[in-house]
Design an enzyme around this catalytic site. Sequence first.
Site, PDB file in Angstrom:
ATOM      1  N   TYR A 147      -1.536  -3.586  -6.776  1.00  0.00           N
ATOM      2  CA  TYR A 147      -1.356  -4.440  -5.532  1.00  0.00           C
ATOM      3  C   TYR A 147      -2.235  -4.194  -4.587  1.00  0.00           C
ATOM      4  O   TYR A 147      -2.570  -3.059  -4.102  1.00  0.00           O
ATOM      5  CB  TYR A 147       0.017  -3.939  -5.065  1.00  0.00           C
ATOM      6  CG  TYR A 147       0.526  -4.995  -4.266  1.00  0.00           C
ATOM      7  CD1 TYR A 147       1.222  -6.220  -4.787  1.00  0.00           C
ATOM      8  CD2 TYR A 147       0.358  -5.010  -2.710  1.00  0.00           C
ATOM      9  CE1 TYR A 147       1.588  -7.344  -3.895  1.00  0.00           C
ATOM     10  CE2 TYR A 147       0.855  -6.224  -1.916  1.00  0.00           C
ATOM     11  CZ  TYR A 147       1.507  -7.274  -2.585  1.00  0.00           C
ATOM     12  OH  TYR A 147       1.927  -8.207  -1.845  1.00  0.00           O
TER      13      TYR A 147
ATOM     14  N   ARG B 228       1.015  -1.195   0.227  1.00  0.00           N
ATOM     15  CA  ARG B 228      -0.270   0.013  -0.051  1.00  0.00           C
ATOM     16  C   ARG B 228       0.957   1.082  -0.019  1.00  0.00           C
ATOM     17  O   ARG B 228       1.942   1.210   0.370  1.00  0.00           O
ATOM     18  CB  ARG B 228      -0.920   0.008   1.317  1.00  0.00           C
ATOM     19  CG  ARG B 228      -2.266  -1.035   1.056  1.00  0.00           C
ATOM     20  CD  ARG B 228      -2.893  -0.873   2.565  1.00  0.00           C
ATOM     21  NE  ARG B 228      -2.261  -1.085   3.739  1.00  0.00           N
ATOM     22  CZ  ARG B 228      -1.753  -0.155   4.590  1.00  0.00           C
ATOM     23  NH1 ARG B 228      -1.910   1.060   4.245  1.00  0.00           N
ATOM     24  NH2 ARG B 228      -1.140  -0.619   5.534  1.00  0.00           N
TER      25      ARG B 228
ATOM     26  N   SER C 133      -1.612  -3.457  10.639  1.00  0.00           N
ATOM     27  CA  SER C 133      -1.098  -4.138   9.446  1.00  0.00           C
ATOM     28  C   SER C 133       0.187  -4.882   9.674  1.00  0.00           C
ATOM     29  O   SER C 133       1.290  -4.762  10.321  1.00  0.00           O
ATOM     30  CB  SER C 133      -0.738  -3.281   8.365  1.00  0.00           C
ATOM     31  OG  SER C 133      -1.832  -2.368   8.065  1.00  0.00           O
TER      32      SER C 133
HETATM   33  O1  O2Y Z   1      -3.102  -4.449   0.801  1.00  0.00           O
HETATM   34  C1  O2Y Z   1      -2.255  -4.573   0.759  1.00  0.00           C
HETATM   35  O2  O2Y Z   1      -1.322  -3.954  -0.016  1.00  0.00           O
HETATM   36  C2  O2Y Z   1      -1.244  -5.302   1.803  1.00  0.00           C
HETATM   37  S1  O2Y Z   1      -1.478  -4.768   3.386  1.00  0.00           S
HETATM   38  C3  O2Y Z   1      -2.758  -5.583   3.922  1.00  0.00           C
HETATM   39  C4  O2Y Z   1      -3.491  -6.765   3.206  1.00  0.00           C
HETATM   40  C5  O2Y Z   1      -4.265  -7.562   4.012  1.00  0.00           C
HETATM   41  C6  O2Y Z   1      -4.796  -6.992   5.259  1.00  0.00           C
HETATM   42  N1  O2Y Z   1      -4.510  -6.122   5.756  1.00  0.00           N
HETATM   43  C7  O2Y Z   1      -3.293  -5.301   5.156  1.00  0.00           C
HETATM   44  C8  O2Y Z   1      -3.116  -3.995   6.135  1.00  0.00           C
HETATM   45  O3  O2Y Z   1      -2.323  -3.269   5.529  1.00  0.00           O
HETATM   46  O4  O2Y Z   1      -3.470  -4.014   7.054  1.00  0.00           O
HETATM   47 MN    MN Z   2      -5.340  -5.075   7.358  1.00  0.00          MN
END
Ligand code: O2Y
Ligand code: MN
Length: 603
Positions: A207, A79, A258
């Site tokens: 992504y 993210r 996260s």
């Molecule tokens: O979404 C992303 O690119 C990775 S981060 C993520 C993925 C699944 C669940 N939670 C998260 C988060 O950043 O909290």
């Molecule tokens: Mn999450």
Amino acid sequence: MTGKHRRETESMANQKLQQWVDEVSACTGADSVYWCDGSEEEIERLNQMMVEDGTLVRLDPEKHPNSFYARSDVNDVARVEDRTFICAATLDDAGPTNNWMAPDQMHAVIDPLFEGCMQGRTMYVIPYLMGPPGSPMAKVGIEITDSPYVVANMRIMTRMGQVALDELGDEGDFGKGLHSTGNLDPEQRYICHFPDENLIMSFSSNYGGNALLGKKCFALRLASVLANREGWLAEHMLILGLTDPEGNKTYVAAAFPSACGKTNLAMLVPPESFTAAGWRVETIGDDIAWLKFGDDGRLYAINPEFGFFGVAPGTSQETNPNALASCRANTLFTNVALLPDNTIWWEGLGDPPPEATDWKGNPWTPESDIPAAHPNSRFTAPAEQCPCISPDWESPQGVPISAIVFGGRRTSTTPLVYQARSWQHGTYVGATMTSEKTAAAVGGLGELRHDPMAMLPFCGYHMADYWQHWLDVGETGGEKMPTVFHVNWFRRDAEGNWLWPGFGENMRVLKWIVDRAAGGGDAVDSPIGWLPTPEAVGFEELGLADEVAATLLDVDIGEWLAEVRERGEYLAGFGEKLPEAIASENDALLQRLELSGQDKDQE
Ligand code: O2Y
Ligand code: MN
């Protein structure tokens, strides 16, 4: 209107939807428009198409039936918080913790990027449902994307296709999500939310949370705004159910920043002694919870998602056998390592393979001094494949929540577990959470940062208004509100060794939480809240050394005084919007710590 814009099947009569699809199609110049129906036949066709054009590798059908491997662009692996915007009407609506741009200004930047961006591409229309079909809490979203990889992920993560159109009906409203791969240029990457238009626009990333718009963008950022307006909560929380030996069920929701182990806790395997005694743990969700009051005045939670987008590295038969079983089949792996026999591997899964291709597509051996899998590599797996999925996980009315648990990754200061004194104190505990940064978002690994209620990257409006909303919800629920706790599995000694074994042993803490939520469980008062006695969390049975046990439950007055003063400065940054109740909880904690420090000096 040309034929390429029209949906072929008979039941799509929602004019608002048709009109939006027509507008987007005209703007993006897509070669064709494809409405996803969510069927098996459809996904087989799309996956095969992606295998043929090199987007996916089909994994060994014996070891990973119907599963695929993908690599993202090397610059598109997490993210991007610095390019994520809340385009509320005013800066004050978005608050100091969000990037803000006025809606018109952001439209002037992002709309031109979408003009003609799908020329030569197919535009996929993904109707999806967040929440169990028939649930009064469920919501319909529509994602338009030019990425079949996004379609494949969305099909696992959401209830997609006709089921969503049926819920939408002819007149229903929907969250709009417009996504384009663009050219994956990080400089053109924008993840924008327009709460007043119920609209997300995401450009130049494929992504995870940047592109699967039902997840963080809709189910948290936009939903949190709706929840504030409508008197419910959209939270970054796992939901699990615990059954005691007498068959009593207790449901717990837990918010961790996260990549701090929400998936592991949601799928916890209890120690043998607990299983033998008749305890069971079941998963309802691992990342997002929507909580609303039921007719009995209690808070009920649903998991709006349909799958898990779990972090791969560190997931193993020892740490999370249920997650491994969940992703054995029908799974999409992204940015892990690929082995020559078309199986996959990541750090922590087991012994390293003699050779692999790493997440960047380069040859890799155990001698390589870089990880084979990206630290934020993921598996996208259907929730229903989880061996410990709860029979209640699709309950339309949700499950009644007895306890809310906050947690952070803290090397020092914060004890293993403590209980807040009240809902107001619990709201303060959540509001002042801090945690060390992880690989789930770009930048600053290990740095300590405030992450209120684990919602820092996901709250779609002013954080102080969000805290006020929590306080207001508490007023509504009164005595029936869940009990609030804080946990920290990540404390270390001076040499950097973990003090708490974590994983299945966290069950000992959960049992205390269950007992306390029911009005039992041994506890001692402390300035920060109620602490368990060592026996109440089974330290003896675990055979922890005395000094380890003491440190895990220690409240060091000096460290806490420094913590509370720093919290005071942080809270002051929210200015006039800071709820008085939060400021006074900080003052009260400071006073209790000072008094306790004086008592200790006199001993
Ligand atoms: O979404 C992303 O690119 C990775 S981060 C993520 C993925 C699944 C669940 N939670 C998260 C988060 O950043 O909290
Ligand atoms: Mn999450």
